[in-house]
Design a protein around this motif. Structure first.
Motif, PDB file in Angstrom:
ATOM      1  N   ALA A 150      18.196   5.515  26.037  1.00  0.00           N
ATOM      2  CA  ALA A 150      18.089   5.901  24.635  1.00  0.00           C
ATOM      3  C   ALA A 150      17.909   7.412  24.523  1.00  0.00           C
ATOM      4  CB  ALA A 150      16.917   5.183  23.975  1.00  0.00           C
ATOM      5  N   VAL A 151      18.844   8.068  23.832  1.00  0.00           N
ATOM      6  CA  VAL A 151      18.754   9.526  23.686  1.00  0.00           C
ATOM      7  C   VAL A 151      17.967   9.926  22.440  1.00  0.00           C
ATOM      8  CG1 VAL A 151      20.858   9.998  24.962  1.00  0.00           C
ATOM      9  CG2 VAL A 151      21.004   9.558  22.516  1.00  0.00           C
ATOM     10  N   ASP A 152      17.841   9.021  21.492  1.00  0.00           N
ATOM     11  CA  ASP A 152      17.075   9.271  20.269  1.00  0.00           C
ATOM     12  C   ASP A 152      15.972   8.218  20.196  1.00  0.00           C
ATOM     13  OD1 ASP A 152      16.039   9.493  17.677  1.00  0.00           O
ATOM     14  OD2 ASP A 152      17.975  10.043  16.800  1.00  0.00           O
ATOM     15  N   PHE A 153      14.785   8.588  20.716  1.00  0.00           N
ATOM     16  CA  PHE A 153      13.693   7.620  20.860  1.00  0.00           C
ATOM     17  C   PHE A 153      13.312   6.991  19.524  1.00  0.00           C
ATOM     18  CE2 PHE A 153       9.077   6.897  20.608  1.00  0.00           C
ATOM     19  CZ  PHE A 153       8.940   5.906  21.553  1.00  0.00           C
ATOM     20  N   ALA A 154      13.104   7.811  18.501  1.00  0.00           N
ATOM     21  CA  ALA A 154      12.652   7.301  17.207  1.00  0.00           C
ATOM     22  C   ALA A 154      13.685   6.357  16.589  1.00  0.00           C
ATOM     23  CB  ALA A 154      12.355   8.463  16.262  1.00  0.00           C
ATOM     24  N   ARG A 155      14.957   6.772  16.601  1.00  0.00           N
ATOM     25  CA  ARG A 155      15.988   5.919  16.008  1.00  0.00           C
ATOM     26  C   ARG A 155      16.167   4.637  16.813  1.00  0.00           C
ATOM     27  NH1 ARG A 155      19.909   5.173  12.576  1.00  0.00           N
ATOM     28  NH2 ARG A 155      21.857   4.170  13.246  1.00  0.00           N
ATOM     29  N   PHE A 156      16.116   4.752  18.141  1.00  0.00           N
ATOM     30  CA  PHE A 156      16.332   3.582  18.990  1.00  0.00           C
ATOM     31  C   PHE A 156      15.273   2.508  18.741  1.00  0.00           C
ATOM     32  CE2 PHE A 156      15.515   1.275  22.959  1.00  0.00           C
ATOM     33  CZ  PHE A 156      16.773   0.718  23.177  1.00  0.00           C
ATOM     34  N   THR A 157      13.999   2.914  18.675  1.00  0.00           N
ATOM     35  CA  THR A 157      12.929   1.934  18.468  1.00  0.00           C
ATOM     36  C   THR A 157      13.025   1.269  17.097  1.00  0.00           C
ATOM     37  OG1 THR A 157      11.457   3.730  17.730  1.00  0.00           O
ATOM     38  CG2 THR A 157      11.313   3.064  20.049  1.00  0.00           C
ATOM     39  N   TRP A 158      13.596   1.996  16.123  1.00  0.00           N
ATOM     40  CA  TRP A 158      13.816   1.386  14.809  1.00  0.00           C
ATOM     41  C   TRP A 158      15.059   0.506  14.815  1.00  0.00           C
ATOM     42  CZ3 TRP A 158      18.166   1.985  11.763  1.00  0.00           C
ATOM     43  CH2 TRP A 158      18.098   1.443  10.477  1.00  0.00           C
ATOM     44  N   LEU A 159      16.082   0.935  15.578  1.00  0.00           N
ATOM     45  CA  LEU A 159      17.382   0.294  15.523  1.00  0.00           C
ATOM     46  C   LEU A 159      17.424  -1.085  16.171  1.00  0.00           C
ATOM     47  CD1 LEU A 159      20.497   0.713  14.919  1.00  0.00           C
ATOM     48  CD2 LEU A 159      20.652   1.438  17.322  1.00  0.00           C
ATOM     49  N   VAL A 160      16.798  -1.228  17.333  1.00  0.00           N
ATOM     50  CA  VAL A 160      16.957  -2.461  18.120  1.00  0.00           C
ATOM     51  C   VAL A 160      16.649  -3.721  17.308  1.00  0.00           C
ATOM     52  CG1 VAL A 160      16.123  -3.748  20.124  1.00  0.00           C
ATOM     53  CG2 VAL A 160      16.610  -1.319  20.330  1.00  0.00           C
ATOM     54  N   PRO A 161      15.494  -3.830  16.645  1.00  0.00           N
ATOM     55  CA  PRO A 161      15.254  -5.065  15.874  1.00  0.00           C
ATOM     56  C   PRO A 161      16.256  -5.248  14.730  1.00  0.00           C
ATOM     57  CG  PRO A 161      13.526  -3.443  15.470  1.00  0.00           C
ATOM     58  CD  PRO A 161      14.331  -2.930  16.605  1.00  0.00           C
ATOM     59  N   GLN A 162      16.723  -4.125  14.139  1.00  0.00           N
ATOM     60  CA  GLN A 162      17.701  -4.235  13.050  1.00  0.00           C
ATOM     61  C   GLN A 162      19.029  -4.795  13.579  1.00  0.00           C
ATOM     62  OE1 GLN A 162      16.409  -3.495  10.093  1.00  0.00           O
ATOM     63  NE2 GLN A 162      14.544  -2.756  11.109  1.00  0.00           N
ATOM     64  N   VAL A 163      19.491  -4.249  14.699  1.00  0.00           N
ATOM     65  CA  VAL A 163      20.754  -4.690  15.294  1.00  0.00           C
ATOM     66  C   VAL A 163      20.659  -6.144  15.742  1.00  0.00           C
ATOM     67  CG1 VAL A 163      22.252  -4.384  17.306  1.00  0.00           C
ATOM     68  CG2 VAL A 163      21.527  -2.403  15.984  1.00  0.00           C
ATOM     69  N   ALA A 164      19.531  -6.501  16.360  1.00  0.00           N
ATOM     70  CA  ALA A 164      19.351  -7.879  16.832  1.00  0.00           C
ATOM     71  C   ALA A 164      19.389  -8.865  15.670  1.00  0.00           C
ATOM     72  CB  ALA A 164      18.037  -7.996  17.596  1.00  0.00           C
ATOM     73  N   ARG A 165      18.730  -8.507  14.582  1.00  0.00           N
ATOM     74  CA  ARG A 165      18.714  -9.394  13.415  1.00  0.00           C
ATOM     75  C   ARG A 165      20.123  -9.562  12.837  1.00  0.00           C
ATOM     76  NH1 ARG A 165      15.567  -6.642  10.461  1.00  0.00           N
ATOM     77  NH2 ARG A 165      13.643  -7.544  11.288  1.00  0.00           N
ATOM     78  N   ALA A 166      20.842  -8.440  12.725  1.00  0.00           N
ATOM     79  CA  ALA A 166      22.195  -8.499  12.159  1.00  0.00           C
ATOM     80  C   ALA A 166      23.148  -9.291  13.045  1.00  0.00           C
ATOM     81  CB  ALA A 166      22.724  -7.082  11.948  1.00  0.00           C
ATOM     82  N   ALA A 167      22.940  -9.240  14.370  1.00  0.00           N
ATOM     83  CA  ALA A 167      23.821  -9.946  15.303  1.00  0.00           C
ATOM     84  C   ALA A 167      23.363 -11.369  15.573  1.00  0.00           C
ATOM     85  CB  ALA A 167      23.899  -9.170  16.618  1.00  0.00           C
ATOM     86  N   GLY A 168      22.236 -11.769  14.999  1.00  0.00           N
ATOM     87  CA  GLY A 168      21.716 -13.109  15.229  1.00  0.00           C
ATOM     88  C   GLY A 168      21.196 -13.322  16.631  1.00  0.00           C
ATOM     89  N   VAL A 169      20.635 -12.265  17.222  1.00  0.00           N
ATOM     90  CA  VAL A 169      20.125 -12.316  18.594  1.00  0.00           C
ATOM     91  C   VAL A 169      18.600 -12.280  18.569  1.00  0.00           C
ATOM     92  CG1 VAL A 169      20.047 -11.143  20.815  1.00  0.00           C
ATOM     93  CG2 VAL A 169      22.182 -11.192  19.512  1.00  0.00           C
ATOM     94  N   ARG A 170      17.975 -13.135  19.356  1.00  0.00           N
ATOM     95  CA  ARG A 170      16.511 -13.162  19.442  1.00  0.00           C
ATOM     96  C   ARG A 170      16.057 -12.263  20.596  1.00  0.00           C
ATOM     97  NH1 ARG A 170      13.436 -18.818  19.369  1.00  0.00           N
ATOM     98  NH2 ARG A 170      14.277 -18.661  17.250  1.00  0.00           N
ATOM     99  N   LEU A 171      15.108 -11.369  20.318  1.00  0.00           N
ATOM    100  CA  LEU A 171      14.563 -10.471  21.336  1.00  0.00           C
ATOM    101  C   LEU A 171      13.384 -11.119  22.054  1.00  0.00           C
ATOM    102  CD1 LEU A 171      14.586  -7.134  19.292  1.00  0.00           C
ATOM    103  CD2 LEU A 171      16.178  -7.783  21.107  1.00  0.00           C
TER     104      LEU A 171
END
Length: 305
Positions: free
Chosen positions: A264-285
């Protein structure tokens, strides 16, 4: 509660610069002093203890200069790395002599207390010259504690200790830090520092490289991608979604470990992004964990910068 400050301190020996323009503040709690061999750790500790004069800058204890200040020695306990001991004395005689040098009201009681604190009672009647390296470390610790100093400076104190002795010393240092004493110790074993110190100071090639909690130091290293391990219900789908976003420099599917390895090159964005992307893709973390936020990783980054 005591505070030691180094104000733009340098120390050189002829044309060799051992410490170069170091500024740091050491307060109550346990601080780990890290650096490669020859980085200047011992020189810094000796200047803090008043046994070595700075070539430039000042070292102060609660606002008073330490060098050639006899009153400061009442508040400082020093455990040097070198074993310059009086081998013909017993452990008891050695600690008692230090208690008398401090002109304590009851040197005998102080010596017994210090010896028991480091668990050297059974060997106190033996000559120091017969001690193992670990035992010599502990008797040096007793001499440093005999006058109950508010500041404790230890240079590689775990050298030569067996696992049980190391655990005991770790507990002792933690307890002293929690009691409000100012404790600084150097160690080349990063696991010990990680387990004991709440704060680190890093010295590289005689210069002050970093200060603070090592996890916070890692997050400030924006020039190095953060390494993460992610486990989910559908690693492939999650990987595709993450690759589409610019916050990740690389996404690797580790089939053997059944996980994703992400840079991850953008720490702040990455930590915000992962749960958003997982939810949109229907993936459980199932797991998101940093793989390079250990003290070992941070130290490695600092000395190779």
């Amino acid at each position: 509660m005591s505070v030691i400050r180094l104000d733009h301190v340098s120390r050189w020996y002829g044309n060799v610069v051992a410490v170069n323009d170091v500024a740091m503040t050491i307060g109550p709690g346990v601080t780990g002093l890290l650096g490669p061999n020859g980085a200047g750790k011992s020189t810094i500790i000796h200047m803090m203890g008043g046994f070595l004069a700075p070539s430039a800058g000042t070292v102060t204890l609660d606002g008073e200069k330490v060098w050639r200040n006899q009153a400061a020695y009442r508040d400082i306990g020093l455990v040097p790395e070198r074993e310059a001991l009086y081998d013909s004395l017993t452990g008891w005689e050695f600690v008692l002599a230090n208690a008398k040098l401090h002109r304590l009201a009851d040197p005998g009681s102080a010596a017994r207390e210090a010896i028991e604190t480091v668990e050297m009672g059974p060997a106190a009647s033996r000559a120091v010259g017969t001690y193992s390296k670990g035992m010599k470390q502990r008797i040096k610790m007793a001499t440093a504690l005999v006058h109950r100093p508010s500041v404790l400076l230890l240079d590689e104190p775990f050298n030569g200790m067996d696992p049980r002795q190391r655990l005991h010393l770790m507990d002792l240092l933690r307890a002293m830090g929690q009691a409000g004493r100012t404790v600084l110790f150097s160690s080349h074993i990063l696991e010990e520092v990680e387990q004991v110190a709440s704060h680190i100071e890093v010295v590289v090639a005689g210069r002050h490289a970093a200060s603070g909690d090592f996890r916070e130091i890692r997050r400030l290293m924006i020039d190095r991608p953060h390494q993460y391990v992610i486990r989910s219900s559908d690693d492939r789908r999650l990987a595709s979604a993450l690759i589409a976003d610019g916050s990740s420099a690389g996404v690797e599917l580790d089939a053997r470990e059944r996980c994703l390895r992400v840079q991850a090159v953008d720490f702040a964005r990455f930590t915000w992004l992962v749960p958003q992307v997982a939810r949109a893709a229907g993936v459980r973390l199932y797991e998101i964990s940093p793989s390079d936020e250990s003290l070992e990783s941070v130290f490695s980054y600092l000395i190779t910068a």
